[in-house]
Design a protein around this motif. Sequence first.
Motif, PDB file in Angstrom:
ATOM      1  N   GLN A 197       0.632  -0.998  -0.162  1.00 37.66           N
ATOM      2  CA  GLN A 197       0.047   0.719  -0.037  1.00 37.66           C
ATOM      3  C   GLN A 197       0.997   1.273  -0.183  1.00 37.66           C
ATOM      4  N   VAL A 198       0.676   2.703  -0.912  1.00 39.01           N
ATOM      5  CA  VAL A 198       1.044   3.646  -0.341  1.00 39.01           C
ATOM      6  C   VAL A 198       0.190   4.087   0.826  1.00 39.01           C
TER       7      VAL A 198
ATOM      8  N   ALA B 126      -6.761  14.382  -2.097  1.00 37.14           N
ATOM      9  CA  ALA B 126      -5.704  15.321  -2.552  1.00 37.14           C
ATOM     10  C   ALA B 126      -4.841  13.596  -4.105  1.00 37.14           C
ATOM     11  N   CYS B 127      -4.640  12.316  -2.899  1.00 39.94           N
ATOM     12  CA  CYS B 127      -4.338  11.643  -3.219  1.00 39.94           C
ATOM     13  C   CYS B 127      -5.334  10.492  -3.468  1.00 39.94           C
TER      14      CYS B 127
ATOM     15  N   VAL C 201      -1.079   7.326   6.580  1.00 40.01           N
ATOM     16  CA  VAL C 201      -2.843   7.125   5.638  1.00 40.01           C
ATOM     17  C   VAL C 201      -2.556   6.552   4.582  1.00 40.01           C
ATOM     18  N   PRO C 202      -3.072   5.020   4.486  1.00 41.45           N
ATOM     19  CA  PRO C 202      -3.701   4.340   2.895  1.00 41.45           C
ATOM     20  C   PRO C 202      -3.825   5.231   2.249  1.00 41.45           C
ATOM     21  N   VAL C 203      -3.424   5.386   0.865  1.00 34.94           N
ATOM     22  CA  VAL C 203      -4.272   6.558  -0.405  1.00 34.94           C
ATOM     23  C   VAL C 203      -3.912   5.686  -1.426  1.00 34.94           C
ATOM     24  N   ALA C 204      -4.663   5.653  -2.314  1.00 35.72           N
ATOM     25  CA  ALA C 204      -5.056   5.225  -3.728  1.00 35.72           C
ATOM     26  C   ALA C 204      -3.751   5.322  -5.048  1.00 35.72           C
ATOM     27  N   ASP C 205      -3.342   6.975  -4.700  1.00 39.34           N
ATOM     28  CA  ASP C 205      -2.803   7.001  -6.161  1.00 39.34           C
ATOM     29  C   ASP C 205      -1.393   8.214  -5.454  1.00 39.34           C
ATOM     30  N   GLU C 206      -0.381   7.339  -6.170  1.00 35.78           N
ATOM     31  CA  GLU C 206       0.994   7.958  -5.108  1.00 35.78           C
ATOM     32  C   GLU C 206       1.805   8.638  -5.823  1.00 35.78           C
ATOM     33  N   ALA C 207       1.474   8.846  -7.322  1.00 34.37           N
ATOM     34  CA  ALA C 207       1.689  10.302  -7.631  1.00 34.37           C
ATOM     35  C   ALA C 207       1.161  11.002  -7.357  1.00 34.37           C
ATOM     36  N   ALA C 208       0.060  11.597  -6.872  1.00 31.22           N
ATOM     37  CA  ALA C 208      -0.637  12.429  -6.403  1.00 31.22           C
ATOM     38  C   ALA C 208      -0.055  13.175  -5.271  1.00 31.22           C
ATOM     39  N   ALA C 209       0.126  11.323  -4.356  1.00 33.96           N
ATOM     40  CA  ALA C 209       0.220  11.570  -3.646  1.00 33.96           C
ATOM     41  C   ALA C 209       2.319  12.869  -2.637  1.00 33.96           C
ATOM     42  N   ARG C 210       3.220  11.931  -3.748  1.00 32.85           N
ATOM     43  CA  ARG C 210       4.106  12.475  -4.476  1.00 32.85           C
ATOM     44  C   ARG C 210       4.033  14.336  -4.560  1.00 32.85           C
ATOM     45  N   ALA C 211       3.412  14.664  -5.389  1.00 34.33           N
ATOM     46  CA  ALA C 211       2.800  16.098  -5.947  1.00 34.33           C
ATOM     47  C   ALA C 211       2.173  16.789  -4.615  1.00 34.33           C
ATOM     48  N   TRP C 212       0.948  15.990  -3.938  1.00 34.00           N
ATOM     49  CA  TRP C 212       0.908  16.651  -2.285  1.00 34.00           C
ATOM     50  C   TRP C 212       1.712  17.123  -1.642  1.00 34.00           C
TER      51      TRP C 212
ATOM     52  N   GLU D  13       6.971  17.602   6.973  1.00 30.07           N
ATOM     53  CA  GLU D  13       8.352  17.257   6.678  1.00 30.07           C
ATOM     54  C   GLU D  13       6.979  15.651   6.739  1.00 30.07           C
ATOM     55  N   THR D  14       6.072  16.047   5.599  1.00 31.04           N
ATOM     56  CA  THR D  14       5.385  14.982   5.257  1.00 31.04           C
ATOM     57  C   THR D  14       5.936  13.719   3.698  1.00 31.04           C
ATOM     58  N   THR D  15       5.773  13.314   4.268  1.00 38.84           N
ATOM     59  CA  THR D  15       6.563  11.748   3.054  1.00 38.84           C
ATOM     60  C   THR D  15       5.260  11.055   2.591  1.00 38.84           C
ATOM     61  N   VAL D  16       5.998  10.405   1.410  1.00 38.44           N
ATOM     62  CA  VAL D  16       5.198   9.571   0.584  1.00 38.44           C
ATOM     63  C   VAL D  16       5.926   8.035   0.522  1.00 38.44           C
ATOM     64  N   ARG D  17       5.785   7.311   1.056  1.00 32.18           N
ATOM     65  CA  ARG D  17       6.384   5.743   1.208  1.00 32.18           C
ATOM     66  C   ARG D  17       5.277   4.927   0.134  1.00 32.18           C
ATOM     67  N   VAL D  18       6.404   3.311  -0.193  1.00 34.50           N
ATOM     68  CA  VAL D  18       4.825   2.655  -0.627  1.00 34.50           C
ATOM     69  C   VAL D  18       5.544   0.872   0.459  1.00 34.50           C
ATOM     70  N   GLU D  19       4.365   0.742   1.750  1.00 30.53           N
ATOM     71  CA  GLU D  19       4.283  -0.270   2.157  1.00 30.53           C
ATOM     72  C   GLU D  19       4.612  -1.732   1.604  1.00 30.53           C
TER      73      GLU D  19
END
Length: 296
Positions: free
Chosen positions: A137-138, A168-169, A196-207, A216-222
């Motif tokens: 999950q992202v 937004a993600c 928080v798991p989200v649906a869209d990795e690209a949108a999450a990284r943009a957000w 210091e919000t980050t995005v990663r793939v668990e």
Amino acid sequence: MTENVDVDEELLSIGAFAARSRLSAKALRLYDRLGLLAPARVDADTGYRYYRAGQVERARLVALLRQLDMPLARIAEVVDAGDGAAQAGRLDAYWAEVEARHAAQRTLADYLRGRLSGRSLEMYGKFTVDTVDVPEQVVIAESRHILADELPAWIGASLGRLEEGARACGGVTGSPFVVYHSEVSVESDGPAEACVPVADEAAARAWAAERGRARETTVRVEPAMRLARTRITKAQVAHPQILAAFEAVEEWMRERGLTYAGPCREIYFADWDAAGPQDPVCDVAFPVAEAKATAG
């Protein structure tokens, strides 16, 4: 600063005032420095302090509040609150905090007594442990070094911010959770990571790049993982009951030869505000793997 003194009002030396107010001269000097109880007059030549007889009631109130182990800053809030009803309200608020702290300490003492007396297995038996497989999950995440007394408020606030950002993600796709990368206690500050798991990795990284930088919000793939977990109620989330839940999972893992495959976590699957004390709200869990066989 000293007060204006009515020439007809009785003035007492610091010794006489100490005797009448049941405070020591040393305490009176301290309370003067802190602005809790200023003398009515200070002799410019000798530095002697003089108090009005009418200050005795305030002094006795300060002395009584100190017997409750009330910090001086809180005493100032009480004595300066205005009328008696307002003062009583401040005292009630302080005492409610004391009783909550004592209740938590009593619960912790009971928990420690169980461990020290060898009743750990009895306590662990209250929890049902199983495993669950979680897919990849992202997640959008917010990390913070934090101590235990700040943790509940931070968890609620950080997960709220992340769930808002998830719009937004691509939306939320799973239960929010908190990962403990190191111990969080009254002395150890983690860090903890709200996710928080989200649906869209690209949108999450943009957000995260645009709006999440301030915290210091980050995005990663668990990666996909297997969790050993037990489900607990809202009442059991409180410290130290939640410690017993984590230890029950660890004991269950040891009995089955499972090893740690990542840091522990709390997974919040229910509406916290709507839940009652006995409603299940959270899984406490460890990522696990089968123990590797050693060569003979």
